[in-house]
Design a protein around this motif. Structure first.
Motif, PDB file in Angstrom:
ATOM      1  N   TRP A   1      52.180 102.825  -0.002  1.00  0.00           N
ATOM      2  CA  TRP A   1      51.776 103.828   0.993  1.00  0.00           C
ATOM      3  C   TRP A   1      52.969 104.675   1.405  1.00  0.00           C
ATOM      4  CZ3 TRP A   1      47.075 104.173   0.206  1.00  0.00           C
ATOM      5  CH2 TRP A   1      46.165 103.128   0.275  1.00  0.00           C
TER       6      TRP A   1
ATOM      7  N   CYS B   1      42.912  99.778   4.672  1.00  0.00           N
ATOM      8  CA  CYS B   1      43.689  98.837   3.850  1.00  0.00           C
ATOM      9  C   CYS B   1      43.671  97.428   4.461  1.00  0.00           C
ATOM     10  CB  CYS B   1      45.129  99.338   3.727  1.00  0.00           C
ATOM     11  SG  CYS B   1      46.191  98.228   2.786  1.00  0.00           S
ATOM     12  N   HIS B   2      43.413  96.457   3.614  1.00  0.00           N
ATOM     13  CA  HIS B   2      43.416  95.053   4.059  1.00  0.00           C
ATOM     14  C   HIS B   2      44.229  94.184   3.105  1.00  0.00           C
ATOM     15  CE1 HIS B   2      40.208  96.455   6.709  1.00  0.00           C
ATOM     16  NE2 HIS B   2      40.387  95.348   7.407  1.00  0.00           N
ATOM     17  N   ARG B   3      45.312  94.755   2.581  1.00  0.00           N
ATOM     18  CA  ARG B   3      46.115  93.976   1.634  1.00  0.00           C
ATOM     19  C   ARG B   3      46.807  92.791   2.306  1.00  0.00           C
ATOM     20  NH1 ARG B   3      49.191  99.123  -0.808  1.00  0.00           N
ATOM     21  NH2 ARG B   3      47.393 100.105  -1.774  1.00  0.00           N
ATOM     22  N   CYS B   4      47.065  92.907   3.608  1.00  0.00           N
ATOM     23  CA  CYS B   4      47.795  91.842   4.312  1.00  0.00           C
ATOM     24  C   CYS B   4      46.894  91.188   5.359  1.00  0.00           C
ATOM     25  CB  CYS B   4      49.007  92.390   5.058  1.00  0.00           C
ATOM     26  SG  CYS B   4      50.052  93.447   4.091  1.00  0.00           S
TER      27      CYS B   4
ATOM     28  N   VAL C   1      44.800 104.181   4.323  1.00  0.00           N
ATOM     29  CA  VAL C   1      45.589 103.179   5.057  1.00  0.00           C
ATOM     30  C   VAL C   1      44.725 102.520   6.138  1.00  0.00           C
ATOM     31  CG1 VAL C   1      47.521 102.883   6.666  1.00  0.00           C
ATOM     32  CG2 VAL C   1      47.835 104.244   4.584  1.00  0.00           C
TER      33      VAL C   1
ATOM     34  N   ILE D   1      56.070  99.320   7.345  1.00  0.00           N
ATOM     35  CA  ILE D   1      54.708  98.782   7.242  1.00  0.00           C
ATOM     36  C   ILE D   1      53.828  99.457   8.288  1.00  0.00           C
ATOM     37  CG2 ILE D   1      55.489  96.575   6.282  1.00  0.00           C
ATOM     38  CD1 ILE D   1      54.636  95.268   8.935  1.00  0.00           C
ATOM     39  N   LYS D   2      52.552  99.514   8.002  1.00  0.00           N
ATOM     40  CA  LYS D   2      51.623 100.346   8.778  1.00  0.00           C
ATOM     41  C   LYS D   2      50.765  99.553   9.770  1.00  0.00           C
ATOM     42  CE  LYS D   2      52.935 103.493   5.794  1.00  0.00           C
ATOM     43  NZ  LYS D   2      54.187 104.224   6.109  1.00  0.00           N
ATOM     44  N   CYS D   3      50.906  98.248   9.786  1.00  0.00           N
ATOM     45  CA  CYS D   3      50.127  97.424  10.727  1.00  0.00           C
ATOM     46  C   CYS D   3      51.084  96.598  11.584  1.00  0.00           C
ATOM     47  CB  CYS D   3      49.191  96.477   9.972  1.00  0.00           C
ATOM     48  SG  CYS D   3      48.009  97.329   8.928  1.00  0.00           S
TER      49      CYS D   3
ATOM     50  N   ARG E   1      45.219  93.751  13.662  1.00  0.00           N
ATOM     51  CA  ARG E   1      45.616  95.059  14.184  1.00  0.00           C
ATOM     52  C   ARG E   1      44.461  95.682  14.975  1.00  0.00           C
ATOM     53  NH1 ARG E   1      45.040  97.791   8.238  1.00  0.00           N
ATOM     54  NH2 ARG E   1      42.804  98.225   8.402  1.00  0.00           N
TER      55      ARG E   1
ATOM     56  N   ILE F   1      47.690  90.676   8.331  1.00  0.00           N
ATOM     57  CA  ILE F   1      47.836  91.339   9.642  1.00  0.00           C
ATOM     58  C   ILE F   1      46.819  92.456   9.857  1.00  0.00           C
ATOM     59  CG2 ILE F   1      50.232  90.770  10.194  1.00  0.00           C
ATOM     60  CD1 ILE F   1      51.089  93.404   8.957  1.00  0.00           C
ATOM     61  N   ALA F   2      46.152  92.864   8.802  1.00  0.00           N
ATOM     62  CA  ALA F   2      45.096  93.868   8.987  1.00  0.00           C
ATOM     63  C   ALA F   2      43.973  93.308   9.859  1.00  0.00           C
ATOM     64  CB  ALA F   2      44.549  94.314   7.637  1.00  0.00           C
TER      65      ALA F   2
ATOM     66  N   ASN G   1      53.601  94.876  -0.025  1.00  0.00           N
ATOM     67  CA  ASN G   1      52.215  95.364  -0.063  1.00  0.00           C
ATOM     68  C   ASN G   1      52.117  96.811   0.417  1.00  0.00           C
ATOM     69  OD1 ASN G   1      51.420  92.831  -0.858  1.00  0.00           O
ATOM     70  ND2 ASN G   1      50.509  92.238   1.099  1.00  0.00           N
ATOM     71  N   CYS G   2      52.922  97.145   1.411  1.00  0.00           N
ATOM     72  CA  CYS G   2      52.825  98.459   2.040  1.00  0.00           C
ATOM     73  C   CYS G   2      53.695  99.512   1.342  1.00  0.00           C
ATOM     74  CB  CYS G   2      53.221  98.347   3.513  1.00  0.00           C
ATOM     75  SG  CYS G   2      52.176  99.335   4.603  1.00  0.00           S
TER      76      CYS G   2
HETATM   77  S1  SF4 Z   1      50.703  96.456   6.411  1.00  0.00           S
HETATM   78 FE1  SF4 Z   1      50.278  98.091   4.893  1.00  0.00          FE
HETATM   79  S2  SF4 Z   1      49.624  97.027   3.035  1.00  0.00           S
HETATM   80 FE2  SF4 Z   1      49.463  95.562   4.745  1.00  0.00          FE
HETATM   81  S3  SF4 Z   1      47.330  95.767   5.445  1.00  0.00           S
HETATM   82 FE3  SF4 Z   1      48.576  97.150   6.692  1.00  0.00          FE
HETATM   83  S4  SF4 Z   1      48.426  99.141   5.630  1.00  0.00           S
HETATM   84 FE4  SF4 Z   1      47.773  97.553   4.180  1.00  0.00          FE
END
Ligand code: SF4
Length: 200
Positions: free
Chosen positions: A104, A14-17, A11, A83-85, A23, A19-20, A100-101
């Motif tokens: 996880w 992770c750069h799927r979004c 995680v 979501i993690k970010c 953060r 917002i990564a 996307n999240c």
């Molecule tokens: S919100 Fe989740 S899926 Fe999106 S970049 Fe952060 S960890 Fe990755």
């Protein structure tokens, strides 16, 4: 390295979004790796983003008070977010970010294997109580696949709207009985994995 620790490592990378990129830290979640109960909130806020830990700001302090009211410490439970970010300026999570999240969160649930999931707020509610509104279903549970899902307002709601505080406190007080029921369901299905937190 445990499977959850490996997930945290993934995680963090992770750069799927988009917002990564903004953060400070990803906030995967934390808690007992075999917790009976998992609390799932919305998204990290400023404090969480700074520390890389969920529910460490004022809402987290209130969550800890709520846990203490039913004789639980945060180290005994698992705490995560949808979501993690942190979304910039604390905006709401976007549908694509939630999607996307999703893997996880689902992996966390499958690794921790809680008996009960408590949704905190409307984004978590939408995942487990699709089509429901928080004002109607908070304080109610649904049973599915040997798991109990329980809906609550997000603790931050009490900080913004004092009138909700008592409702959130009352909803929290229902958890021990539901957790005991979840343990019975679980023990009927499989060998007990540990003593219930409330059996001591
Ligand atoms: S919100 Fe989740 S899926 Fe999106 S970049 Fe952060 S960890 Fe990755």
């Amino acid at each position: 390295m445990s499977a959850l620790s490996e997930l945290y490592r993934q995680v963090a990378a992770c750069h799927r979004c988009e917002i990564a990129r903004t953060r400070t830290n990803a906030v995967p979640g934390e808690g007992a790796e075999n917790a009976e109960i998992m609390f799932i909130g919305e998204a990290p806020g400023w404090h969480e983003d700074q520390q890389g830990r969920p529910f460490v700001g004022p809402a987290g302090k209130f969550l800890e008070e709520l846990l203490a009211s039913i004789r639980l410490k945060r180290a005994q439970v698992y705490i995560a977010n949808v979501i993690k970010c942190r979304p910039p300026a604390n905006r709401d999570p976007l549908p694509q970010e939630i999607e996307n999240c999703r893997p996880w969160l689902e992996e966390q649930i499958s690794l921790v294997k809680p008996r009960m999931i408590v949704t905190l707020g409307r984004y978590s509610l939408a995942k487990f109580f699709p089509g429901k509104t928080i004002s109607r279903v908070h304080g109610t549970a649904q049973r599915q696949g040997g798991m109990i899902y329980y809906a609550m307002y997000h603790p931050a709601a009490a900080l913004h709207q004092q009138s909700l505080r008592q409702e959130i406190e009352a909803d929290m007080k229902k958890i021990p009985a539901l957790l005991a029921e979840a343990a019975e369901i679980s023990e009927a299905k499989e060998a007990p994995k540990q003593l219930s937190l409330f059996e001591v």
